[in-house]
Structures are given as structure tokens and as C-alpha cells.
Design a protein around this motif. Structure first.
Motif, PDB file in Angstrom:
ATOM      1  N   TRP B 107     -28.241  14.819  33.781  1.00 45.31           N
ATOM      2  CA  TRP B 107     -27.957  15.567  32.568  1.00 45.31           C
ATOM      3  C   TRP B 107     -27.114  16.757  32.973  1.00 45.31           C
ATOM      4  O   TRP B 107     -27.435  17.437  33.951  1.00 45.31           O
ATOM      5  CB  TRP B 107     -29.244  16.032  31.886  1.00 45.31           C
ATOM      6  CG  TRP B 107     -28.968  16.744  30.596  1.00 45.31           C
ATOM      7  CD1 TRP B 107     -28.629  18.058  30.457  1.00 45.31           C
ATOM      8  CD2 TRP B 107     -28.999  16.190  29.279  1.00 45.31           C
ATOM      9  NE1 TRP B 107     -28.430  18.341  29.129  1.00 45.31           N
ATOM     10  CE2 TRP B 107     -28.653  17.220  28.385  1.00 45.31           C
ATOM     11  CE3 TRP B 107     -29.282  14.909  28.773  1.00 45.31           C
ATOM     12  CZ2 TRP B 107     -28.582  17.015  27.014  1.00 45.31           C
ATOM     13  CZ3 TRP B 107     -29.225  14.716  27.398  1.00 45.31           C
ATOM     14  CH2 TRP B 107     -28.878  15.756  26.533  1.00 45.31           C
ATOM     15  N   LEU B 108     -26.050  17.008  32.249  1.00 42.84           N
ATOM     16  CA  LEU B 108     -25.162  18.114  32.589  1.00 42.84           C
ATOM     17  C   LEU B 108     -25.377  19.288  31.635  1.00 42.84           C
ATOM     18  O   LEU B 108     -25.291  19.133  30.421  1.00 42.84           O
ATOM     19  CB  LEU B 108     -23.702  17.653  32.522  1.00 42.84           C
ATOM     20  CG  LEU B 108     -22.668  18.725  32.852  1.00 42.84           C
ATOM     21  CD1 LEU B 108     -22.715  19.115  34.318  1.00 42.84           C
ATOM     22  CD2 LEU B 108     -21.268  18.262  32.469  1.00 42.84           C
ATOM     23  N   ILE B 109     -25.680  20.440  32.201  1.00 40.70           N
ATOM     24  CA  ILE B 109     -25.675  21.689  31.436  1.00 40.70           C
ATOM     25  C   ILE B 109     -24.351  22.358  31.783  1.00 40.70           C
ATOM     26  O   ILE B 109     -24.090  22.675  32.946  1.00 40.70           O
ATOM     27  CB  ILE B 109     -26.868  22.594  31.824  1.00 40.70           C
ATOM     28  CG1 ILE B 109     -28.190  21.966  31.375  1.00 40.70           C
ATOM     29  CG2 ILE B 109     -26.700  24.002  31.273  1.00 40.70           C
ATOM     30  CD1 ILE B 109     -28.479  22.017  29.885  1.00 40.70           C
ATOM     31  N   GLU B 110     -23.516  22.534  30.788  1.00 36.38           N
ATOM     32  CA  GLU B 110     -22.209  23.112  31.052  1.00 36.38           C
ATOM     33  C   GLU B 110     -22.305  24.633  31.142  1.00 36.38           C
ATOM     34  O   GLU B 110     -23.176  25.251  30.525  1.00 36.38           O
ATOM     35  CB  GLU B 110     -21.230  22.706  29.953  1.00 36.38           C
ATOM     36  CG  GLU B 110     -20.806  21.260  30.094  1.00 36.38           C
ATOM     37  CD  GLU B 110     -19.879  20.813  28.988  1.00 36.38           C
ATOM     38  OE1 GLU B 110     -19.041  21.614  28.562  1.00 36.38           O
ATOM     39  OE2 GLU B 110     -20.013  19.666  28.560  1.00 36.38           O
ATOM     40  N   ALA B 111     -21.381  25.196  31.919  1.00 39.23           N
ATOM     41  CA  ALA B 111     -21.353  26.652  32.137  1.00 39.23           C
ATOM     42  C   ALA B 111     -21.358  27.393  30.803  1.00 39.23           C
ATOM     43  O   ALA B 111     -22.053  28.412  30.643  1.00 39.23           O
ATOM     44  CB  ALA B 111     -20.126  27.019  32.954  1.00 39.23           C
ATOM     45  N   ALA B 112     -20.618  26.865  29.829  1.00 40.67           N
ATOM     46  CA  ALA B 112     -20.471  27.530  28.528  1.00 40.67           C
ATOM     47  C   ALA B 112     -21.800  27.650  27.785  1.00 40.67           C
ATOM     48  O   ALA B 112     -21.950  28.502  26.908  1.00 40.67           O
ATOM     49  CB  ALA B 112     -19.460  26.769  27.688  1.00 40.67           C
ATOM     50  N   GLU B 113     -22.769  26.792  28.138  1.00 39.67           N
ATOM     51  CA  GLU B 113     -24.068  26.837  27.460  1.00 39.67           C
ATOM     52  C   GLU B 113     -24.920  28.003  27.957  1.00 39.67           C
ATOM     53  O   GLU B 113     -25.858  28.413  27.298  1.00 39.67           O
ATOM     54  CB  GLU B 113     -24.820  25.527  27.688  1.00 39.67           C
ATOM     55  CG  GLU B 113     -24.184  24.315  27.039  1.00 39.67           C
ATOM     56  CD  GLU B 113     -24.926  23.036  27.374  1.00 39.67           C
ATOM     57  OE1 GLU B 113     -26.084  22.901  26.970  1.00 39.67           O
ATOM     58  OE2 GLU B 113     -24.344  22.185  28.081  1.00 39.67           O
ATOM     59  N   LEU B 114     -24.592  28.515  29.151  1.00 41.94           N
ATOM     60  CA  LEU B 114     -25.393  29.588  29.760  1.00 41.94           C
ATOM     61  C   LEU B 114     -24.888  30.950  29.297  1.00 41.94           C
ATOM     62  O   LEU B 114     -23.722  31.098  28.939  1.00 41.94           O
ATOM     63  CB  LEU B 114     -25.328  29.466  31.284  1.00 41.94           C
ATOM     64  CG  LEU B 114     -26.052  28.243  31.850  1.00 41.94           C
ATOM     65  CD1 LEU B 114     -25.577  27.931  33.262  1.00 41.94           C
ATOM     66  CD2 LEU B 114     -27.563  28.429  31.827  1.00 41.94           C
ATOM     67  N   PRO B 115     -25.788  31.974  29.284  1.00 38.82           N
ATOM     68  CA  PRO B 115     -25.378  33.283  28.780  1.00 38.82           C
ATOM     69  C   PRO B 115     -24.206  33.867  29.587  1.00 38.82           C
ATOM     70  O   PRO B 115     -24.174  33.734  30.817  1.00 38.82           O
ATOM     71  CB  PRO B 115     -26.629  34.149  28.913  1.00 38.82           C
ATOM     72  CG  PRO B 115     -27.633  33.338  29.612  1.00 38.82           C
ATOM     73  CD  PRO B 115     -27.198  31.927  29.651  1.00 38.82           C
ATOM     74  N   PRO B 116     -23.270  34.527  28.902  1.00 37.41           N
ATOM     75  CA  PRO B 116     -22.068  35.021  29.575  1.00 37.41           C
ATOM     76  C   PRO B 116     -22.342  36.177  30.546  1.00 37.41           C
ATOM     77  O   PRO B 116     -21.476  36.488  31.376  1.00 37.41           O
ATOM     78  CB  PRO B 116     -21.160  35.479  28.422  1.00 37.41           C
ATOM     79  CG  PRO B 116     -22.042  35.592  27.242  1.00 37.41           C
ATOM     80  CD  PRO B 116     -23.226  34.720  27.453  1.00 37.41           C
ATOM     81  N   ASP B 117     -23.512  36.816  30.451  1.00 36.51           N
ATOM     82  CA  ASP B 117     -23.763  37.934  31.359  1.00 36.51           C
ATOM     83  C   ASP B 117     -24.190  37.487  32.758  1.00 36.51           C
ATOM     84  O   ASP B 117     -24.302  38.311  33.668  1.00 36.51           O
ATOM     85  CB  ASP B 117     -24.777  38.909  30.746  1.00 36.51           C
ATOM     86  CG  ASP B 117     -26.029  38.201  30.265  1.00 36.51           C
ATOM     87  OD1 ASP B 117     -25.883  37.081  29.730  1.00 36.51           O
ATOM     88  OD2 ASP B 117     -27.137  38.737  30.421  1.00 36.51           O
ATOM     89  N   LEU B 118     -24.410  36.197  32.948  1.00 35.08           N
ATOM     90  CA  LEU B 118     -24.720  35.699  34.295  1.00 35.08           C
ATOM     91  C   LEU B 118     -23.439  35.713  35.137  1.00 35.08           C
ATOM     92  O   LEU B 118     -22.351  35.491  34.614  1.00 35.08           O
ATOM     93  CB  LEU B 118     -25.260  34.273  34.224  1.00 35.08           C
ATOM     94  CG  LEU B 118     -26.707  34.084  33.790  1.00 35.08           C
ATOM     95  CD1 LEU B 118     -27.041  32.607  33.706  1.00 35.08           C
ATOM     96  CD2 LEU B 118     -27.673  34.773  34.744  1.00 35.08           C
ATOM     97  N   PRO B 119     -23.557  35.993  36.453  1.00 33.06           N
ATOM     98  CA  PRO B 119     -22.351  36.002  37.283  1.00 33.06           C
ATOM     99  C   PRO B 119     -21.742  34.607  37.398  1.00 33.06           C
ATOM    100  O   PRO B 119     -22.475  33.620  37.431  1.00 33.06           O
ATOM    101  CB  PRO B 119     -22.861  36.484  38.648  1.00 33.06           C
ATOM    102  CG  PRO B 119     -24.315  36.177  38.646  1.00 33.06           C
ATOM    103  CD  PRO B 119     -24.781  36.291  37.227  1.00 33.06           C
ATOM    104  N   PRO B 120     -20.408  34.536  37.455  1.00 31.13           N
ATOM    105  CA  PRO B 120     -19.774  33.216  37.615  1.00 31.13           C
ATOM    106  C   PRO B 120     -19.942  32.723  39.048  1.00 31.13           C
ATOM    107  O   PRO B 120     -20.344  33.475  39.938  1.00 31.13           O
ATOM    108  CB  PRO B 120     -18.310  33.492  37.299  1.00 31.13           C
ATOM    109  CG  PRO B 120     -18.116  34.932  37.628  1.00 31.13           C
ATOM    110  CD  PRO B 120     -19.434  35.623  37.389  1.00 31.13           C
ATOM    111  N   LEU B 121     -19.602  31.485  39.257  1.00 31.61           N
ATOM    112  CA  LEU B 121     -19.709  30.869  40.581  1.00 31.61           C
ATOM    113  C   LEU B 121     -18.650  31.487  41.492  1.00 31.61           C
ATOM    114  O   LEU B 121     -17.465  31.384  41.230  1.00 31.61           O
ATOM    115  CB  LEU B 121     -19.480  29.359  40.440  1.00 31.61           C
ATOM    116  CG  LEU B 121     -19.727  28.524  41.686  1.00 31.61           C
ATOM    117  CD1 LEU B 121     -21.214  28.409  41.944  1.00 31.61           C
ATOM    118  CD2 LEU B 121     -19.134  27.136  41.498  1.00 31.61           C
ATOM    119  N   GLY B 122     -19.133  32.167  42.536  1.00 30.71           N
ATOM    120  CA  GLY B 122     -18.194  32.813  43.448  1.00 30.71           C
ATOM    121  C   GLY B 122     -17.603  31.836  44.427  1.00 30.71           C
ATOM    122  O   GLY B 122     -18.122  30.729  44.606  1.00 30.71           O
ATOM    123  N   PRO B 123     -16.506  32.216  45.087  1.00 30.62           N
ATOM    124  CA  PRO B 123     -15.883  31.326  46.073  1.00 30.62           C
ATOM    125  C   PRO B 123     -16.746  31.181  47.324  1.00 30.62           C
ATOM    126  O   PRO B 123     -16.656  30.187  48.026  1.00 30.62           O
ATOM    127  CB  PRO B 123     -14.554  32.005  46.390  1.00 30.62           C
ATOM    128  CG  PRO B 123     -14.738  33.447  46.024  1.00 30.62           C
ATOM    129  CD  PRO B 123     -15.771  33.470  44.928  1.00 30.62           C
TER     130      PRO B 123
END
Lengths: 265, 233
Positions: B107-123
């Protein structure tokens, strides 16, 4: 140039003949409350947004559309829980007649039974009021639970075949229930949702298939083509309803169920 | 004849009850397709695992993978088949339930479904360093998490591992992109092939028409010449 004109005229004549034939076929149609979702199976990778089409028409003849009043009940039953969706209905006009649509986002797995009790419809030609209690089942995310549940309609078709994931040619079975009890030898009308009038009935009896339930109220029909099929079990109402003129009229109660089958290819 | 008459008896005595028994044994798990459902509640990914009939899949390992394949979490479904996971990063979470016997659900939870205040995936895949521990998501991401347990040797090994991951992380991402490109290209190629095939058929038809035409013309010329000769004679 002249030859083109000469070809065109017979075409026009043919068109007129076809129109007459079509009108004749329409006369043999049956009323069907239509309740069609954009998909009958919602998968993990696919869209969760359903668009439901609610209209009162003649599915095989592709019209005409008849006026719908504001539905008495419209909702969805998921795992024993009913959600009223009347407030989400959008009024639309099809050929100048009122119909409805509803956008619904599937939020959880399980079978979703959408059900509709439309406002009674006065059919002056038959001198009766028509109430078609209609259902359609959408499965979400592979949890196949609850497709045969009752939504508590006074007349209802309980599917005996799972009403989704069907192949064209499958035998579909159901039992006609009135107040929860089987109706022996109930008459069931079957029509194909003839999108864009792709199928032409060679003559009137082909438009509506008529079958009768057995002594236990069980009917069966093998669907010969991929697409949506409507099953309408028709019984006479016990009590008369007042028509728009306030005169008591006989009532046709319909228990409808829509199922979709796919071509096996 | 005697053998023939004995066979059905054997079937009735042995075969039928055996089949019946098999059927009874098989029916509770019949057509048991494994399914996974998840949705987002706040910062939590919540869901449950179930079989087609609705039976919950209990106490089964569930992994959460990031878009580059790194493990973001690793847990088990509870007694009701349910799970709950606090997301730390706003990225795609691929949930994978694997029963190890060929039964698997995703099952895929897409990034857009998660709250925007969480940090993005860093390099720098620092969280991946903690993914090996039993409670990966709960542990604080950072270099100390990898170095803390064990002696110096272990720390060095961890450092090496982290370095490798740092180097390989973007590479994995690239490979994923290339894979998509290759698939897109393959689809294109299929269309090219069809068009090419049609062209080749047309070409072949043209050449054969030309050759046939020439041959016919040649024959008629020969014929004329022969007639001329006859006339001369």
C-alpha cells in the motif's frame, strides 16, 4: 457533385426509417431507476473517487429521461454502518429533466452498498405510481465483506452471486425479498445499460428481458455482454399512493440491483 | 468389466470423502488474497491487514520503505491485524506486508498525504542508519544513533556502512528513475515496432508490385518481339 447528392438522399431516408424504428422500440421499454457508479471495484493503486449517476430512464432504449423528485433516501452501507448521502447529491438536468449525481471518496475497505429510494414517480400512461428501491455494490480494496447485506428496503434483491468481479456470460442469481421474505414467482425485468445506443434490439421483446423467480423467489440470468445490467423485481404495492392530482393510484414497487460484468479477453 | 465395476466403489468409499475432507479443510482460507489498507491520521499512518473475506491478518511483520528503498520503519500488526506508525519524514511510504510464503500486499502512502510541516526526505539518508534497529522510527535520526552501541570496531563498521549508504542512496534513486525511463522507452519501442512493421509490409508490397510489373512488361515485350519474328518469317 451530383453523385454525392444522389447518395445523400437515400441516407436521409434511411435515417428517417431508423428513427421510426427506434421510436417503435422505445414504446416497448421498461422504466428503470438507474444508479451507476464510475467503478464497481476500487483498487489500492486506482482512483478512490467515485462518481454516481442517478437517473430515471429506459436503459436499453437509451432514453427518454424522466423527471426525478428529491430522493427520499440515498446513502451508503459499509460494514453495517449507514451514511446518509442526500446532502451530497448534485442536481443535474438531462434532456431538460431532473437527475442527480454524487461524488464519493472511498475512505475504507469493504463492500459499499449504495442505495436509493427515489421520490414516487407518477406514470400517467399506466395510471400508477412507481417506486424503485435501487442498490449497487462497490468493493473497496479487496475486502469482500457485506455485499449481500440488506439495506432495509420493503422490497429488495439480495444477490446470491457476488455482485462485482463478474465476467460477461456469468449466471447472475438473486432472491427477491419483500419485508425480508422471498417472493415466489416474482417477475424480474432485466435491461442492459446501452451506452451510446451501441446495441440495437431487432424487435421489441429484445429490449427488456423478462424472467420469473422460482417458488423460493430465486431468479437467474446469464449476462451475454460486458457492461452494466439492471435487475428489476416488480411487485404491486399493498397500499395506494396519491398521484399528483391527489387521486389514490396503484403502486408499482421495484427492487433494483445493478451489476457490471467485464469481457473475458 | 470387473475392474470397471470396482472403480466407482473405490471412488465412493475413498475418493469422495477425501475430496470432501479436503474441501472442508480448505474452505476457511479459500481464495485468501492478502490485502493491506492504510490512511493518514495527523502524522500517523494507520491501517490494517486482511484477507479477502475480511479475516484480519494478525502479528505479521510490516515494513515501510522510502522512495529510494531505504527502510523507514519495521513493525508488526497487532491482535486485530491493525498497525500505527508515526511518520517522521514527508515522503512516499511504501508499506509492505510479507507473510514469507508468497503472500504479499503493498500500500502506498504518498508524500502529499502527510502533513506539510514534516521535514522532506533529505539527500543524506541518516534515518537509514537507524533502520536496522528494532525501533527505527522512534529512534532520533543522527550520527550518534549509529555510533552509540558497541565498541570502536562496531562504530567504524557503522560509519563505513553509513558512508556507503550515503554514496549509494542517490544512486538507487537514479536507478529507479532509469528503470522508469527504460519502461517508458520500451512502451515507445513497441509502437515503433508496430509502425516499422507496417512500413515494412507496405515496402515489401511495393517492391513485389514493381518486380511483378517489370516482369509482366518484359514478358509482353518478348511476346511482341516473338510475334514480330513470326511475321517476318
Amino acid at each position: 457533385m451530383r453523385t454525392i447528392f444522389r447518395v445523400r438522399r437515400p441516407l436521409g431516408l434511411m435515417g428517417a426509417t431508423a428513427a421510426v424504428a427506434w421510436l417503435a422500440a422505445v414504446a416497448a421499454r421498461a422504466h428503470f431507476q438507474v444508479l451507476l457508479p464510475s467503478a464497481e471495484v476500487v483498487t489500492a493503486g486506482g482512483s478512490r473517487d467515485l462518481h454516481l449517476d442517478l437517473r430515471f430512464t429506459h436503459p436499453m432504449a437509451c432514453g427518454p429521461v424522466m423527471e426525478m423528485g428529491p430522493p427520499v433516501r440515498f446513502g451508503v452501507l459499509v460494514k453495517g454502518r449507514v451514511t446518509d448521502l442526500r446532502s451530497q447529491l448534485q442536481e443535474v438536468r438531462i434532456d431538460g429533466k431532473t437527475a442527480y449525481t454524487c461524488d464519493y471518496r472511498v475512505a475504507s475497505p469493504g463492500d459499499h452498498i449504495f442505495f436509493l429510494e427515489p421520490a414516487p414517480y407518477w406514470e400517467p400512461a399506466e395510471g400508477k405510481m412507481i417506486v424503485h428501491y435501487t442498490k449497487v455494490v462497490v468493493n473497496a480494496f479487496g475486502e469482500e465483506e457485506g455485499w449481500d447485506a440488506s439495506v432495509g428496503f420493503p422490497v429488495e434483491v439480495q444477490p446470491l452471486s457476488r455482485p462485482y468481479g463478474l465476467w460477461a456470460g456469468n449466471l447472475f442469481r438473486g432472491v427477491v425479498l419483500r419485508q425480508g421474505k422471498p417472493v415466489p414467482f416474482a417477475e424480474v425485468e432485466v435491461e442492459y445499460w446501452n451506452e451510446d445506443s451501441r446495441i440495437r434490439a431487432p424487435s421489441d421483446p429484445y429490449v427488456t428481458q423478462v424472467i420469473k423467480a422460482d417458488a423460493q423467489g430465486v431468479f437467474a440470468y446469464a449476462m451475454p455482454r460486458a457492461g452494466w445490467w439492471g435487475f428489476a423485481a416488480l411487485v404491486d404495492g399493498d397500499e395506494p399512493l396519491r398521484n399528483p392530482d391527489g387521486v389514490p393510484a396503484d403502486v408499482e414497487l421495484g427492487a433494483l440491483l445493478w451489476v457490471r460484468c467485464a469481457a473475458m479477453k | 468389466m470387473a475392474i470397471w465395476s470396482r472403480q466407482p466403489r473405490t471412488w465412493r468409499e475413498v475418493g469422495f470423502p477425501a475430496v470432501l475432507l479436503l474441501f472442508i479443510a480448505a474452505s476457511p482460507v479459500r481464495a485468501h488474497k492478502l490485502n493491506l489498507f492504510a490512511s493518514v491520521e495527523g502524522t500517523e499512518i494507520v491501517g490494517y491487514a486482511y484477507l479477502s473475506g475480511g479475516t484480519r491478518v494478525r502479528n505479521t511483520p510490516l515494513r515501510l520503505l522510502g522512495p529510494d528503498g531505504r527502510e523507514l520503519g519495521n513493525l508488526r500488526t497487532d491482535g486485530e491485524g491493525a498497525f500505527r506508525f508515526t511518520a517522521r519524514i514527508r515522503c512516499d511510504h511504501m508499506l509492505v506486508l510479507d507473510m514469507g510464503d508468497g503472500h504479499r500486499a503493498e500500500w502506498l502512502i504518498e508524500a502529499a498525504e502527510l502533513p506539510p510541516d514534516l521535514p522532506p526526505l533529505g539527500p543524506v539518508p541518516e534515518t537509514a542508519a537507524v533502520a536496522r534497529t528494532t525501533e527505527p522510527a522512534r529512534a532520533e535520526p543522527g550520527p550518534s544513533a549509529g555510533a552509540a552501541p558497541g565498541g570502536a570496531g562496531y562504530g567504524q563498521e557503522e560509519d563505513l556502512r553509513r558512508m556507503l549508504r550515503e554514496e549509494l542512496g542517490p544512486l538507487q534513486h537514479q536507478i529507479g528513475r532509469y528503470r522508469e525511463e527504460v519502461q517508458a522507452f520500451q512502451r515507445q519501442v513497441r509502437l515503433h515496432d508496430v509502425l516499422g512493421g507496417v512500413g515494412m509490409l507496405l515496402g515489401a508490397a511495393g517492391i513485389s508490385a514493381y518486380v511483378l510489373g517489370r516482369r509482366r512488361a518484359g514478358r509482353s515485350r518478348q511476346g511482341d518481339a516473338a510475334k514480330g519474328k513470326q511475321r517476318e518469317e
